[in-house]
Every structure is written in C-alpha cells, then in structure tokens.
Design an enzyme around this catalytic site. Structure first.
Site, short mmCIF file in Angstrom:
data_model
loop_
_atom_site.label_atom_id
_atom_site.label_comp_id
_atom_site.label_asym_id
_atom_site.label_seq_id
_atom_site.Cartn_x
_atom_site.Cartn_y
_atom_site.Cartn_z
N ASP A 81 0.54 -0.94 0.08
CA ASP A 81 -0.56 -0.28 -0.23
C ASP A 81 1.29 1.40 0.04
O ASP A 81 2.05 1.36 0.46
CB ASP A 81 -0.79 0.15 1.08
CG ASP A 81 -0.50 -0.54 2.58
OD1 ASP A 81 1.50 -0.28 2.42
OD2 ASP A 81 -0.94 -1.02 2.93
N ASP A 131 -8.08 -3.98 13.82
CA ASP A 131 -9.47 -3.66 13.07
C ASP A 131 -9.33 -4.81 12.07
O ASP A 131 -10.06 -5.09 11.39
CB ASP A 131 -10.25 -2.07 12.33
CG ASP A 131 -9.02 -1.98 11.64
OD1 ASP A 131 -7.86 -2.62 10.77
OD2 ASP A 131 -9.23 -1.14 10.45
#
Ligand code: PGA
Length: 242
Positions: free
Chosen positions: A67, A136
């Site tokens: 990313d 998360d």
C-alpha cells in the site's frame, strides 16, 4: 497454518527473517509482497544484517508493496516508499527498478490501480506475501466491510486506522484519509503468506482473525482459507489464539 510462537519481538523478527531469507535463497528472483508499519521493522533489520554479512543476495529480488498513502510524495518521510527505502531497499543492494509501490501522487487513481495490478500480474503473482494485521483486522489497507475479491483500489481509512497511524505524524489531521492498497485477491493468490504480529494489543484481533469466523468484518480472517500461511508472533500477541 504453521504457527511460530516466540518469546518476544526480537525473536519474532529473527524467525520471520529466517523464513524470508530461505525464500530468497531457494528462489533468488522471488517476488516478495512487502508490508510497512512497526511490526516488520525487526525483520527488515535482520535481513539487512544478513545482506551486510554477505549471506543474502537481493540482486534479483523483486518487490511489490501492499500500500501507499494517497497524496504523499515518495520523498515524504511518512510515505511507504520512504519507509521501504530507509529500512530495506537502500541497504540491501536491491535493484531500484525491481521495487514497486503505488504512486501516491498519481493523477488518475483508477489508472494507477490498473497499473499496479498489471505489475503484479506481470510478475505472475507473488511468491511470498508478508503481512501485519491492524487492530481492526485490516491487511494492507483492506479495511473491515470490504470485498475479498478486490484488486488494487483506493481505500478510505477507518477512524481506528487513522488513530493508530497518527503516531507517525504530528497530528491525526495530517494522516491521509485515503490510500492505495493491494486487494485481498493477489494476497490470497500468493504462493505463501507470512504474517507477523507482536504485542498484547494485537491478541484480540489475532484471535478473531485466526480462531473466529471468516468474514469481511475481519479482513485478515480470509487467511484461514489460504493454503500456506505461517504466523510468527510473540507470546503476547498469540496469547488468546484458541
Ligand atoms: P503495525 O501495523 O505493524 O504498525 O502494528 C500493522 C497494520 O496496520 O497492518
């Protein structure tokens, strides 16, 4: 899934480095999928040491990172290109042309995603994908509620991710709100996946990812369906794994 439980962060990095080094030794032109964040820093430091000791040759290694923040130039100290140059690329003699990340400043995000997918496809996929896991459950910036079949896309960061990553910036307001991320699909198509986790704060999400249901609500849970996953974590992070 293979699980290596280590005493601490230091030995986690050494064990993970053993696995990456073996991959490069057995296939010197390996395509490595690489990750940023705090967790892989020890692993990268060990790889640099091995290279400097003359034990590991990166000359033919090819890399695709997971990313990159949208809007950050390669030279920005918080860009993932900068992180990779600082922590691995500039210290291992890897050929600069063999290293790939999304371009955070690309003018046309859709075209940039397509370009990045073409890079991965052009390599014939990834031999070994390194992953950290966010609190998360994200892998790369594949945040909860996304699609397992995604290729490269621009992700909107969750408030939790912005909060977790603000430590690298002067304030949360400076954390980019969007990022390019490799999708789950090429990760799942990688020959091998190496997951590194450290610290008690990761124990809950590690349990949900590897002992809970496979669900887009916990993106890392899809790794339960991958045929060759190695999880390397310290006792604190693996403490709640069933
Ligand atoms: P960390 O990040 O290694 O800094 O905990 C992991 C991630 O967000 O993927």
């Amino acid at each position: 899934m293979k699980i290596h439980k280590t005493a601490d962060y230091e030995t986690m990095g050494r064990k993970a480095a053993d696995i990456v080094a073996a991959q490069i030794t057995l296939k010197p032109d390996s395509v490595l999928g690489l990750a940023t964040g705090s967790t892989p820093l020890g692993l990268y430091a060990r790889l640099v040491e091995r290279h400097k000791a003359g034990e590991l040759d990166f000359a033919r290694v090819r890399t695709v990172n997971l990313d990159e923040y949208e809007g950050l130039a390669a030279a920005h100290p918080q860009s993932y290109r900068f992180y990779m140059e600082q922590n691995l690329f500039s210290k291992t003699g890897i050929c600069p042309g063999n290293t790939h990340l999304p371009d955070g400043l690309a003018a046309d995000p859709a075209a940039e995603c397509a370009r990045y997918d073409a890079v991965i496809r052009g390599f014939g996929g990834i031999d070994l994908q390194l992953l950290g896991i966010g609190h998360d459950g994200h892998i790369g910036f594949n945040e909860p509620g996304g699609h397992f079949e995604n290729d490269t896309h621009v992700a909107v960061l969750t408030p939790e991710t912005i909060d977790a990553n603000k430590r690298f910036f002067t304030s949360a307001a400076e954390v980019p709100r969007r990022a390019y991320t490799m999708g789950i699909r090429p990760i799942m198509l990688a020959g091998r996946v190496l997951v590194v986790v450290s610290g008690v704060d990761k124990a809950d999400i590690v349990r949900r990812a590897f002992s809970g249901p496979v669900t887009p609500a916990v993106p890392a849970s899809i790794l339960q369906m991958h045929r060759d996953v190695t999880l390397v974590g310290d006792e604190a992070a693996l403490g709640k794994l069933l």
